[in-house]
Design a protein around this motif. Structure first.
Motif, mmCIF file in Angstrom:
data_model
loop_
_atom_site.group_PDB
_atom_site.id
_atom_site.type_symbol
_atom_site.label_atom_id
_atom_site.label_comp_id
_atom_site.label_asym_id
_atom_site.label_seq_id
_atom_site.Cartn_x
_atom_site.Cartn_y
_atom_site.Cartn_z
ATOM 1 N N ASP A 7 0.707 -1.201 0.120
ATOM 2 C CA ASP A 7 -0.013 -0.107 -0.095
ATOM 3 C C ASP A 7 0.935 1.364 0.079
ATOM 4 O O ASP A 7 0.303 2.485 -0.124
ATOM 5 C CB ASP A 7 -0.987 0.190 1.288
ATOM 6 N N ILE A 8 1.888 1.231 0.114
ATOM 7 C CA ILE A 8 3.305 2.437 0.115
ATOM 8 C C ILE A 8 3.171 2.792 -1.296
ATOM 9 O O ILE A 8 3.826 1.951 -2.062
ATOM 10 C CB ILE A 8 4.273 2.236 0.711
ATOM 11 N N MET A 9 2.817 3.925 -1.458
ATOM 12 C CA MET A 9 2.753 4.833 -3.014
ATOM 13 C C MET A 9 4.305 4.968 -3.284
ATOM 14 O O MET A 9 5.212 5.052 -2.343
ATOM 15 C CB MET A 9 1.995 5.655 -3.292
ATOM 16 N N SER A 10 4.689 4.831 -4.539
ATOM 17 C CA SER A 10 5.860 5.297 -4.970
ATOM 18 C C SER A 10 5.651 6.368 -6.206
ATOM 19 O O SER A 10 4.500 6.656 -6.470
ATOM 20 C CB SER A 10 6.726 3.835 -5.807
ATOM 21 N N SER A 11 6.590 6.810 -6.728
ATOM 22 C CA SER A 11 6.776 7.565 -7.939
ATOM 23 C C SER A 11 5.852 6.916 -9.033
ATOM 24 O O SER A 11 5.385 7.574 -10.133
ATOM 25 C CB SER A 11 7.895 8.238 -8.445
ATOM 26 N N GLU A 12 5.714 5.634 -9.167
ATOM 27 C CA GLU A 12 5.137 5.124 -10.254
ATOM 28 C C GLU A 12 3.636 4.827 -10.004
ATOM 29 O O GLU A 12 2.714 4.553 -10.913
ATOM 30 C CB GLU A 12 5.707 3.488 -10.227
ATOM 31 N N THR A 13 3.029 5.387 -8.861
ATOM 32 C CA THR A 13 1.787 4.944 -8.641
ATOM 33 C C THR A 13 0.878 6.179 -9.269
ATOM 34 O O THR A 13 1.461 7.308 -9.178
ATOM 35 C CB THR A 13 1.486 4.967 -7.006
ATOM 36 N N MET A 14 -0.123 5.807 -10.122
ATOM 37 C CA MET A 14 -0.718 6.887 -10.829
ATOM 38 C C MET A 14 -1.946 7.307 -10.416
ATOM 39 O O MET A 14 -2.663 8.465 -10.717
ATOM 40 C CB MET A 14 -0.922 6.511 -12.365
ATOM 41 N N LEU A 15 -2.732 6.351 -9.720
ATOM 42 C CA LEU A 15 -4.300 6.634 -9.541
ATOM 43 C C LEU A 15 -4.742 5.539 -8.643
ATOM 44 O O LEU A 15 -4.291 4.606 -8.366
ATOM 45 C CB LEU A 15 -4.902 6.077 -11.007
ATOM 46 N N TYR A 16 -5.625 6.175 -7.722
ATOM 47 C CA TYR A 16 -6.448 5.564 -6.727
ATOM 48 C C TYR A 16 -7.935 5.750 -6.961
ATOM 49 O O TYR A 16 -8.409 6.685 -7.094
ATOM 50 C CB TYR A 16 -6.333 6.031 -5.236
ATOM 51 N N MET A 17 -8.623 4.503 -7.463
ATOM 52 C CA MET A 17 -9.890 4.461 -7.919
ATOM 53 C C MET A 17 -10.753 3.611 -6.917
ATOM 54 O O MET A 17 -10.447 2.541 -6.741
ATOM 55 C CB MET A 17 -9.791 3.949 -9.326
ATOM 56 N N PRO A 18 -11.842 4.238 -6.669
ATOM 57 C CA PRO A 18 -12.590 3.417 -5.783
ATOM 58 C C PRO A 18 -13.360 2.184 -6.353
ATOM 59 O O PRO A 18 -13.549 2.252 -7.702
ATOM 60 C CB PRO A 18 -14.014 4.518 -4.961
ATOM 61 N N GLU A 19 -13.282 1.085 -5.548
ATOM 62 C CA GLU A 19 -13.749 -0.140 -6.267
ATOM 63 C C GLU A 19 -14.305 -1.044 -5.072
ATOM 64 O O GLU A 19 -13.917 -0.875 -4.005
ATOM 65 C CB GLU A 19 -12.835 -0.927 -6.709
#
Length: 185
Positions: A7-19
């Protein structure tokens, strides 16, 4: 709040979308440049977890953004200043349908109709969101304004070192000798 190292974001993380998962629990589809997974945390909880991991909190990030940009309910936030990681919500973060975007991954966006926008990311992936293109553009502009104003405010805090002299002193041992002399006093 249960989370794991994934769950730790990085510079590669683009988007958090609810699901929603199969049990009807609100979770987050985490989309990275070359990978995606489902986190058990809600999007806002996941964002708060990451901000806390990097030394802040969602409340603190919003308070800082509000101090710099003024009061808005969809202000962008700085997740990691040193690496220029800024995110913004598609709508109020209190809304369960809120999608979080990492500004540095957005390549382009075009209107689908009056209420929807197609967002294209740097890696070619696309998503259609329920936000007008004008509103989406405004949120991106606010993120860059936050970045600019923050850089302007913190610029004077940067300390310049003459690294060559420091390196030379370290190599000759004079830096260690200086420290030893201070300790003796």
């Amino acid at each position: 709040m249960h989370s794991n190292s994934e769950d730790i974001m990085s510079s590669e993380t683009m988007l958090y979308m609810p699901e929603y998962d199969t049990f009807g629990n609100l979770c987050t589809r985490v989309i990275e440049r070359d990978y995606q997974y489902l986190s058990k945390l809600k999007p806002t909880q996941l964002m708060d977890f990451n901000l806390r991991y990097y030394g802040s909190s969602l409340r603190g990030a919003f308070d800082g953004s509000k101090m710099i940009l003024g009061k808005l309910n969809k202000n962008p936030i700085v997740v990691h200043e040193r690496f220029n990681i800024l995110w913004f919500p598609s709508k109020s973060p209190l809304h369960p349908d809120c999608i979080w975007f990492a500004v540095h991954h957005i390549d382009d966006y075009t209107a689908v109709d009056k209420k929807q926008t197609k967002v294209t990311f740097m890696n070619g992936k696309e998503i259609i969101v329920d936000v007008s293109a004008k509103s989406f553009e405004y949120r991106i502009q606010r993120a860059f304004l936050l970045k600019y104003k923050l850089e302007k405010r913190t610029k004077h805090l940067l300390v310049q070192y003459d690294r060559v002299k420091i390196f030379q002193r370290m190599m000759t041992g004079s830096l260690l000798e200086d420290e030893a002399k201070k300790d003796e006093k």
